[in-house]
Motif scaffolding. Sequence first.
Motif, PDB file in Angstrom:
ATOM      1  N   LEU A 163       2.442   8.118 -11.574  1.00  0.00           N
ATOM      2  CA  LEU A 163       1.946   7.706 -12.888  1.00  0.00           C
ATOM      3  C   LEU A 163       0.813   8.610 -13.363  1.00  0.00           C
ATOM      4  O   LEU A 163       0.712   8.936 -14.557  1.00  0.00           O
ATOM      5  CB  LEU A 163       1.470   6.249 -12.828  1.00  0.00           C
ATOM      6  CG  LEU A 163       2.577   5.200 -12.626  1.00  0.00           C
ATOM      7  CD1 LEU A 163       1.966   3.818 -12.400  1.00  0.00           C
ATOM      8  CD2 LEU A 163       3.516   5.176 -13.815  1.00  0.00           C
ATOM      9  N   GLY A 164      -0.050   9.022 -12.414  1.00  0.00           N
ATOM     10  CA  GLY A 164      -1.158   9.901 -12.788  1.00  0.00           C
ATOM     11  C   GLY A 164      -0.683  11.242 -13.299  1.00  0.00           C
ATOM     12  O   GLY A 164      -1.166  11.744 -14.333  1.00  0.00           O
ATOM     13  N   TYR A 165       0.286  11.843 -12.615  1.00  0.00           N
ATOM     14  CA  TYR A 165       0.787  13.154 -13.044  1.00  0.00           C
ATOM     15  C   TYR A 165       1.638  13.043 -14.303  1.00  0.00           C
ATOM     16  O   TYR A 165       1.656  13.974 -15.133  1.00  0.00           O
ATOM     17  CB  TYR A 165       1.572  13.817 -11.916  1.00  0.00           C
ATOM     18  CG  TYR A 165       0.670  14.486 -10.905  1.00  0.00           C
ATOM     19  CD1 TYR A 165       0.082  15.725 -11.182  1.00  0.00           C
ATOM     20  CD2 TYR A 165       0.375  13.875  -9.693  1.00  0.00           C
ATOM     21  CE1 TYR A 165      -0.768  16.333 -10.265  1.00  0.00           C
ATOM     22  CE2 TYR A 165      -0.476  14.478  -8.764  1.00  0.00           C
ATOM     23  CZ  TYR A 165      -1.041  15.707  -9.065  1.00  0.00           C
ATOM     24  OH  TYR A 165      -1.890  16.306  -8.160  1.00  0.00           O
ATOM     25  N   LEU A 166       2.341  11.928 -14.485  1.00  0.00           N
ATOM     26  CA  LEU A 166       3.088  11.735 -15.732  1.00  0.00           C
ATOM     27  C   LEU A 166       2.142  11.662 -16.917  1.00  0.00           C
ATOM     28  O   LEU A 166       2.451  12.172 -18.004  1.00  0.00           O
ATOM     29  CB  LEU A 166       3.932  10.457 -15.641  1.00  0.00           C
ATOM     30  CG  LEU A 166       5.173  10.523 -14.752  1.00  0.00           C
ATOM     31  CD1 LEU A 166       5.854   9.161 -14.686  1.00  0.00           C
ATOM     32  CD2 LEU A 166       6.159  11.580 -15.259  1.00  0.00           C
ATOM     33  N   GLN A 167       0.988  11.040 -16.695  1.00  0.00           N
ATOM     34  CA  GLN A 167      -0.006  10.970 -17.768  1.00  0.00           C
ATOM     35  C   GLN A 167      -0.542  12.365 -18.094  1.00  0.00           C
ATOM     36  O   GLN A 167      -0.745  12.704 -19.265  1.00  0.00           O
ATOM     37  CB  GLN A 167      -1.145  10.044 -17.361  1.00  0.00           C
ATOM     38  CG  GLN A 167      -2.152   9.771 -18.465  1.00  0.00           C
ATOM     39  CD  GLN A 167      -3.193   8.741 -18.056  1.00  0.00           C
ATOM     40  OE1 GLN A 167      -3.228   8.301 -16.909  1.00  0.00           O
ATOM     41  NE2 GLN A 167      -4.047   8.349 -18.989  1.00  0.00           N
ATOM     42  N   LEU A 168      -0.749  13.167 -17.030  1.00  0.00           N
ATOM     43  CA  LEU A 168      -1.209  14.538 -17.262  1.00  0.00           C
ATOM     44  C   LEU A 168      -0.177  15.351 -18.034  1.00  0.00           C
ATOM     45  O   LEU A 168      -0.519  16.203 -18.870  1.00  0.00           O
ATOM     46  CB  LEU A 168      -1.519  15.222 -15.929  1.00  0.00           C
ATOM     47  CG  LEU A 168      -2.755  14.741 -15.169  1.00  0.00           C
ATOM     48  CD1 LEU A 168      -2.834  15.424 -13.809  1.00  0.00           C
ATOM     49  CD2 LEU A 168      -4.022  15.014 -15.973  1.00  0.00           C
ATOM     50  N   LEU A 169       1.117  15.084 -17.756  1.00  0.00           N
ATOM     51  CA  LEU A 169       2.188  15.834 -18.418  1.00  0.00           C
ATOM     52  C   LEU A 169       2.274  15.537 -19.908  1.00  0.00           C
ATOM     53  O   LEU A 169       2.921  16.280 -20.656  1.00  0.00           O
ATOM     54  CB  LEU A 169       3.532  15.523 -17.744  1.00  0.00           C
ATOM     55  CG  LEU A 169       3.757  16.178 -16.385  1.00  0.00           C
ATOM     56  CD1 LEU A 169       4.965  15.567 -15.686  1.00  0.00           C
ATOM     57  CD2 LEU A 169       3.948  17.687 -16.553  1.00  0.00           C
ATOM     58  N   GLU A 170       1.664  14.453 -20.342  1.00  0.00           N
ATOM     59  CA  GLU A 170       1.666  14.124 -21.771  1.00  0.00           C
ATOM     60  C   GLU A 170       0.697  14.990 -22.562  1.00  0.00           C
ATOM     61  O   GLU A 170       0.741  15.009 -23.802  1.00  0.00           O
ATOM     62  CB  GLU A 170       1.317  12.647 -21.962  1.00  0.00           C
ATOM     63  CG  GLU A 170       2.367  11.689 -21.403  1.00  0.00           C
ATOM     64  CD  GLU A 170       1.941  10.238 -21.532  1.00  0.00           C
ATOM     65  OE1 GLU A 170       0.786   9.994 -21.980  1.00  0.00           O
ATOM     66  OE2 GLU A 170       2.737   9.349 -21.198  1.00  0.00           O
ATOM     67  N   HIS A 200       0.832  -1.209   0.000  1.00  0.00           N
ATOM     68  CA  HIS A 200       0.000   0.000   0.000  1.00  0.00           C
ATOM     69  C   HIS A 200       0.859   1.248   0.000  1.00  0.00           C
ATOM     70  O   HIS A 200       0.621   2.187  -0.774  1.00  0.00           O
ATOM     71  CB  HIS A 200      -0.927  -0.003   1.216  1.00  0.00           C
ATOM     72  CG  HIS A 200      -1.868   1.163   1.245  1.00  0.00           C
ATOM     73  ND1 HIS A 200      -1.478   2.427   1.647  1.00  0.00           N
ATOM     74  CD2 HIS A 200      -3.186   1.275   0.917  1.00  0.00           C
ATOM     75  CE1 HIS A 200      -2.503   3.249   1.565  1.00  0.00           C
ATOM     76  NE2 HIS A 200      -3.547   2.578   1.128  1.00  0.00           N
ATOM     77  N   ASP A 201       1.890   1.268   0.871  1.00  0.00           N
ATOM     78  CA  ASP A 201       2.714   2.463   0.988  1.00  0.00           C
ATOM     79  C   ASP A 201       3.542   2.723  -0.265  1.00  0.00           C
ATOM     80  O   ASP A 201       3.864   3.874  -0.570  1.00  0.00           O
ATOM     81  CB  ASP A 201       3.636   2.341   2.206  1.00  0.00           C
ATOM     82  CG  ASP A 201       2.864   2.379   3.518  1.00  0.00           C
ATOM     83  OD1 ASP A 201       1.746   2.934   3.530  1.00  0.00           O
ATOM     84  OD2 ASP A 201       3.362   1.856   4.521  1.00  0.00           O
ATOM     85  N   LEU A 202       3.920   1.663  -0.985  1.00  0.00           N
ATOM     86  CA  LEU A 202       4.619   1.857  -2.251  1.00  0.00           C
ATOM     87  C   LEU A 202       3.654   2.247  -3.362  1.00  0.00           C
ATOM     88  O   LEU A 202       3.980   3.075  -4.221  1.00  0.00           O
ATOM     89  CB  LEU A 202       5.349   0.566  -2.646  1.00  0.00           C
ATOM     90  CG  LEU A 202       6.539   0.155  -1.784  1.00  0.00           C
ATOM     91  CD1 LEU A 202       7.082  -1.189  -2.253  1.00  0.00           C
ATOM     92  CD2 LEU A 202       7.647   1.201  -1.839  1.00  0.00           C
ATOM     93  N   ARG A 203       2.470   1.658  -3.335  1.00  0.00           N
ATOM     94  CA  ARG A 203       1.497   1.914  -4.403  1.00  0.00           C
ATOM     95  C   ARG A 203       0.985   3.349  -4.384  1.00  0.00           C
ATOM     96  O   ARG A 203       0.741   3.944  -5.445  1.00  0.00           O
ATOM     97  CB  ARG A 203       0.338   0.926  -4.281  1.00  0.00           C
ATOM     98  CG  ARG A 203      -0.636   0.990  -5.445  1.00  0.00           C
ATOM     99  CD  ARG A 203      -1.618  -0.181  -5.420  1.00  0.00           C
ATOM    100  NE  ARG A 203      -2.402  -0.189  -4.186  1.00  0.00           N
ATOM    101  CZ  ARG A 203      -2.290  -1.114  -3.244  1.00  0.00           C
ATOM    102  NH1 ARG A 203      -1.405  -2.082  -3.380  1.00  0.00           N
ATOM    103  NH2 ARG A 203      -3.041  -1.066  -2.156  1.00  0.00           N
ATOM    104  N   THR A 204       0.849   3.936  -3.187  1.00  0.00           N
ATOM    105  CA  THR A 204       0.277   5.280  -3.087  1.00  0.00           C
ATOM    106  C   THR A 204       1.091   6.318  -3.850  1.00  0.00           C
ATOM    107  O   THR A 204       0.546   7.022  -4.717  1.00  0.00           O
ATOM    108  CB  THR A 204       0.122   5.677  -1.606  1.00  0.00           C
ATOM    109  OG1 THR A 204      -0.775   4.757  -0.973  1.00  0.00           O
ATOM    110  CG2 THR A 204      -0.436   7.091  -1.484  1.00  0.00           C
ATOM    111  N   PRO A 205       2.409   6.469  -3.576  1.00  0.00           N
ATOM    112  CA  PRO A 205       3.169   7.453  -4.365  1.00  0.00           C
ATOM    113  C   PRO A 205       3.342   7.041  -5.823  1.00  0.00           C
ATOM    114  O   PRO A 205       3.358   7.903  -6.706  1.00  0.00           O
ATOM    115  CB  PRO A 205       4.525   7.519  -3.639  1.00  0.00           C
ATOM    116  CG  PRO A 205       4.635   6.244  -2.893  1.00  0.00           C
ATOM    117  CD  PRO A 205       3.237   5.865  -2.517  1.00  0.00           C
ATOM    118  N   LEU A 206       3.445   5.740  -6.099  1.00  0.00           N
ATOM    119  CA  LEU A 206       3.597   5.294  -7.486  1.00  0.00           C
ATOM    120  C   LEU A 206       2.366   5.651  -8.312  1.00  0.00           C
ATOM    121  O   LEU A 206       2.475   6.114  -9.455  1.00  0.00           O
ATOM    122  CB  LEU A 206       3.832   3.786  -7.524  1.00  0.00           C
ATOM    123  CG  LEU A 206       5.269   3.310  -7.315  1.00  0.00           C
ATOM    124  CD1 LEU A 206       5.322   1.794  -7.248  1.00  0.00           C
ATOM    125  CD2 LEU A 206       6.181   3.825  -8.430  1.00  0.00           C
TER     126      LEU A 206
END
Length: 299
Positions: free
Chosen positions: A98-105, A88-94
């Motif tokens: 990924l969400g913001y990287l998608q927005l940056l596209e 859970h703790d790794l998945r939260t920041p990951l």
Amino acid sequence: MLILAVVLLLMVCAALGLRLYTLERDIRQCAKQLREGRSPRVTMAAPHRGAEELLTAVNSLLALRESDAAAYRRQEKAIRQQIANISHDLRTPLTSILGYLQLLEGDTLTPEERREYLSIVQGRARALQSLITSFYDLSRLEGEEYPLSRERVDLYHVLSELVAEFYNDFEGSGFAMTVELQEGLPPVMADPAGVLRVFTNLIRNALEHGREQMSILLYREGEAVCSVFANDAPGLTEEDVAHVFDRFFTADKMRTGQSTGLGLAIVKALVERMGHTVTAELTPEGLFQITVRWRTAGR
């Protein structure tokens, strides 16, 4: 007389035969209990000193096996929970990265938005790096693979400088601060970097979970030097306090990402590896207080 002797002999033989039959029956019953494993304790219907001594030893082994099995089940459950927490703790920041990287596209972002999203991605990546580093360090500490030196450390010097470094954080968070550091304290035998990390983790824990009050004290108590970190802790219970040093424990039951539960576990591991003690409690005033008792040099 001969007839009487024969009768007596037959009676003795009958008694011995009955005794042997009873003992054999009880032994078969004990063997059945062991095979079925329904009870953690084997018993005999009829008393027999030698057999009872054997059963005492058998029951001791059964109790030890049951204790080991219970400990194994608890450990297995704890490991499963820890794996779930790590995931859970790794998945939260990951997920956030990924969400913001998608927005940056996207092609419609303004330069300001792009800089903002990149800043968020960098922050989440640093948080992820910190989490992985903390988990690695805790594993090395618990495995006694983390190098620690033993030197004379002036706790007043270390803590006073650290409090000054965090001054803006205290002010920005609006804490009512109480800082009382006694001068002229004897040095303690510890690892300088380990001491710095203990104090840093404790200050950050108070900043993260406190709301209005925080106190940092340093004083001598007998042959020990005590460092105390206290903050108000709304919602913290006595049950929570009993587990604050457990790895991955967090009072944030929903694990919203505000705490990974590694900071205080590292504090405990470091303090104990350096030969000192740490305790946590809820004070009568409702403050969450952590006290580290450092043995002075030469003790």
